[in-house]
Design an enzyme around this catalytic site. Structure first.
Site, PDB file in Angstrom:
ATOM      1  N   GLY A 201      -2.714   3.862   0.002  1.00 22.60           N
ATOM      2  CA  GLY A 201      -2.898   3.367  -1.604  1.00 22.60           C
ATOM      3  C   GLY A 201      -4.098   3.579  -2.180  1.00 22.60           C
ATOM      4  O   GLY A 201      -5.308   3.928  -0.967  1.00 22.60           O
ATOM      5  N   ASN A 202      -4.729   3.555  -2.816  1.00 23.06           N
ATOM      6  CA  ASN A 202      -6.190   3.456  -3.772  1.00 23.06           C
ATOM      7  C   ASN A 202      -6.806   1.998  -5.118  1.00 23.06           C
ATOM      8  O   ASN A 202      -5.645   1.597  -5.161  1.00 23.06           O
ATOM      9  CB  ASN A 202      -6.690   4.806  -4.286  1.00 23.06           C
ATOM     10  CG  ASN A 202      -5.526   4.983  -5.355  1.00 23.06           C
ATOM     11  OD1 ASN A 202      -5.433   4.582  -6.304  1.00 23.06           O
ATOM     12  ND2 ASN A 202      -4.521   5.602  -5.224  1.00 23.06           N
TER      13      ASN A 202
END
Ligand code: CTP
Length: 405
Positions: A201-202
């Site tokens: 993810g980020n």
């Protein structure tokens, strides 16, 4: 205005009595068209008394005045509340075997529907596909809300409150500078599944995209927000009758959801942080350390969603991408802007919003600083401040790009 309120066979029909009252109080002429099923919930005399107009479900009454098409032709606005799963399916297929069906086919006025059904029926692929089709034809979908449903269940499927339906419908005629504009916004960060418990993810919180959605709605646009993993408290700022929220998880889901929504939009704002790569394989069971399964994850590139959308652009559409950039030590600002200009061209977008990011800026913070690169590559706006202030500045520059003075 002449407003037609279609009422279909759901328990929420009783709330539409209040909707009709609100519209009349706001100075509008309202004609109610119930379906036969709706009359099982609220009877014909109630609709006649409250709207002060004759009410029928049949296409065979008042034939001399071609009532079956006249109501639709003369309407400035058509609202269907509640709209059951059955009615949504019938609208999608264009079925016209009662007065509401013929009216919906005969009208060129904006159509607003407020779905109401059980959560399972709302989530069903058939209903979701029908809603996507209606949306692509320009039908405005208000809700459903999440909450308590008939029979003690809860989930998405509850009809939005009459006040909010009236507000969303009348907002289509509001004098905001974005009135009538259909806007698609992606926001948040995608999560690419590795196994049932892990993902890549980020750090994107979705705040800037949510602020863009709220600002557009406040200025009269009707907005669909494709929300990738945005927490409920951030998303709350987008609660507006003209904002429709579509939650997604991975880049692939975001791309699928956005394809139809973008096709029907006038402005597409790609504010989501999309993962560039995803695991080649998603394990069916949790990977473990002792088998050494987590030391290497093979990745494959995700398709460039915005580049795909701009390749299929229609005339009159405006596309906006975001670029989160960190200035390089050697090249500094100029090199960063040159990179952003190349990115704008590569993606085929009209406008690129450059967002300077670093460990302590841009992500997960309430403030932001952006530069807006316009269609000819020049910086047409710069803004800093709260994400709300930045959103207002971005919409100002988009309004100017769409109608240059
Ligand atoms: N974007 C997209 N699809 C992807 C990746 C990015 O639509 N698979 C969009 C983002 O939502 C954003 C814009 O493209 O609006 C720029 O994203 P960015 O990550 O800066 O661009 P990349 O092409 O991934 O370039 P870089 O190599 O600098 O990461």
């Amino acid at each position: 205005m002449n407003i037609v309120v279609g009422v279909t066979g759901g328990i929420a029909a009783y709330k539409s009595v209040h909707l009709v009252r609100l519209l009349i109080k706001a100075g509008h002429e309202v004609t109610v068209i119930p379906t036969e099923d709706a009359l099982r919930f609220v009877g014909l005399p109630t609709w006649e008394a409250i709207s002060r107009h004759p009410v029928t479900t049949s296409v065979h009454d008042d034939v001399a005045r071609v009532r079956h098409v006249a109501l639709g032709q003369n309407a400035d606005l058509v609202i269907v509340a509640p709209a059951t799963a059955n009615t949504i399916a019938r609208m999608t297929a264009g079925i016209a075997d009662d007065l509401l069906g013929t009216t919906l086919l005969a009208t060129e006025a904006p159509v607003v529907i407020a779905p109401a059904m059980h959560a399972e029926m709302w989530r069903h692929t058939a209903t979701q596909a029908n809603v996507a089709t209606l949306r692509s034809r320009g039908v405005h979908i208000v809700g459903p809300a999440d909450g308590e449903l008939a029979g003690g269940d809860s989930g998405p499927g509850r009809m939005v409150e009459p006040e909010d339906i009236a507000e969303a419908a009348l907002a289509l005629f509001a004098a905001g500078d974005l009135a009538g504009l259909r806007v698609a916004i992606s926001a948040g960060g995608t999560r690419e599944p590795i196994d049932p418990v892990r993902y890549l993810g980020n750090r994107s919180s979705g705040r800037q995209g949510v602020a863009l959605a709220a600002e557009a709605a406040a200025r009269g646009a009707s907005v669909t927000l494709v929300a990738a993993n945005i927490s409920g408290d951030v998303l709350a700022a987008a609660q507006h009758p003209s904002v429709d929220i579509v939650p997604v998880g991975s880049a692939a889901e975001l791309g699928d959801a956005l394809t139809d929504i973008a096709a029907a939009a006038d402005v597409v704002v790609m504010a989501a942080a999309v993962a560039d790569y995803r695991p080649v394989e998603v394990a069916a069971r949790k990977l473990t350390k002792d088998r050494g399964e987590l030391t290497r994850i093979e990745l494959v590139e995700n398709p460039d969603i915005i580049a795909g959308l701009t390749a299929a652009r229609r005339e009159g559409q405006t596309f906006v991408a975001f670029a989160a950039e960190t200035p390089s030590e050697e090249g500094g600002e100029e090199e960063m802007l040159a990179r952003a200009r190349r990115k704008r061209e590569r993606k085929g977008v009209d406008v690129l919003v450059v967002n300077e990011v670093g460990w302590d800026r841009g992500f997960e913070t309430p403030d932001n600083e952006v530069r807006v690169i316009g269609p000819d590559g020049a910086v047409i706006a710069a803004a800093s401040g709260s994400k709300h202030q930045v959103a207002a500045a971005i919409w100002d520059s988009l309004a100017a790009v769409r109608s240059p003075v």
